[in-house]
Design an enzyme around this catalytic site. Sequence first.
Site, PDB file in Angstrom:
ATOM      1  CB  SER A  61      74.217  61.571  32.383  1.00  0.00           C
ATOM      2  OG  SER A  61      74.378  62.709  31.560  1.00  0.00           O
ATOM      3  CE  LYS A  94      78.299  55.715  26.189  1.00  0.00           C
ATOM      4  NZ  LYS A  94      77.523  56.936  26.355  1.00  0.00           N
TER       5      LYS A  94
END
Length: 560
Positions: A468, A121
């Site tokens: 993921s 992120k």
Amino acid sequence: MYRRGNETDMTEAYFTGLMGSVGYRRKDIARKPVIGIVNSWNDVNPGHRPLKELAEHVKAGVWAGGGTPAEFTVPAPCDGMAQGEGMHYVLPQRDLIAASIETMVEAHGFDGVVFLCSCDKIVPGMLMAAAHLNLPSLFLTAGSMLTYEEGGKTYCTSDLKEAIGKFRDGLIDRKTFDRWQDNMCASGGTCSMYGTANTMGAFLEAIGMAPFGSSTMLFCEGGKIRQARDVGERIVALTKEGRRFRDFVTFEMLVNGIRYVSATGGSTNAVLHLPALAKVLEIPMTLKDFDAIQSAVPVVTKFKPSSPYTIYDFHRAGGVPAVLYSIRNYLDPDVILASEGCSLSEYWNRFDGIVDREVIKTAEEPLAPDGCYGILTGNLAPLGAVVKKTGVEPSMYYHKGRAVVFDSEEEVRDYFVHSTIEPGSVLVVRYEGPKGGPGMRELSIPAAMLVGMGLHTSVAMVTDGRFSGATRGPCIGHVSPEAWEGGPLALVENGDWIEIDINQKSIRLCVDDEELKRRQACVKRPNRPLKGVMAAYRKGVAGAEEGAVWLYRDDLEEQK
């Protein structure tokens, strides 16, 4: 000339005095560009731990180039460590990181910015900040983690996740499981798989915002130090020339970057982050637009866990430049690379790198002809859903199975541990979207357990959460609208037939419209009261089909 420290402006005396108190001389801030070094170093994220030392070399490069470096830090969560409850807080940090950088840079009036980042992120958050600030900008990542060798095989972090499923099914013993826990995460640096961290790090290279080779080389190589010093010098030159982020990261460059990601079997999280970046850049981009861009390029390489190759194998095979050269006919050659100071075509003209065609195929003989993603729509996902089709066994491109429904990640994890998963079923995990979770948790562990248990060839998973970047198997995420917002996923009941057809880009709940209308009247959300930052996030975040943008969701609308 620069934004702060004007020697002839008496009102700058307070700024000059305070900067002097931490060691800066008047000439450092009045006659040189002040370069903000945004460092996301911390002790609890392996991908970011090397950045503490790397920042010093960037600063040395800034000084050598005639600038003044000024380092500050921002949060950097590790998705792997934040599994479960902690995962609620990870995606929100993307926008918080962007906002914290924006406010710090604007408050202190930095003239240019170097972004030090590595992981899932943090790279997209920093890209969003760079797009919003539109200052001279460059990026540098930490490099990749060492791999683990055992029994003639190479292992990395994605193998450890899949080992959980193997241990659960008795395929490995406790001694092996413990040894793998102790050794597969072998060092600092980004996990040596093609998850979100390396997808986004390599994207930085592909769009010319980071030096070639920076995301794929080992974190401990001497080349990282040289790169850091080069970046420091280069950002000073860009700042003196007044060349800003948006001068380089144009629509054409963004298209190139998306096509690079698709050609390499990139993370499904890129389907969140790159439309979010486009929004901050004020470039309209729907999920349909993204699909059209990504499906126009062949897939020429794949990496763990979708192939045996690690990220360091990628580096030795030629890395990002070799892929760009291999798909050159699908890219705009006239874009300018900030890190290189030349156009992409000029770079190709001098490209003499070794390309290992066992690892990186040609565009004429690709692994897949039309991109790595499947963007699915249908009555279960009217606004879209996402699967990494190059991580799915071809036998599962079409699957029709009975739904087994869960209202949280915790429920499906418990089911994996204590119940029998029937081959042929479709595991539906809902209320894990951006608002419902909140935070759009990734179902990384359940997805990896599915593979470890050998069920990825007979069982699909569907969620309004995400997966993921390293997930493989028929795992369909980002279902929109999400269940919390009344999306059709909220209407699924145990035993319903769900039909998934990746070739036809469709996902369908096989229940008639009248029955769905009846169920709609009975839907009740889970009781999930919130306080603090997560309450604000739920209130403001957009849907996955818009990149789950929160603090920057109105950037494009404000310009209309």
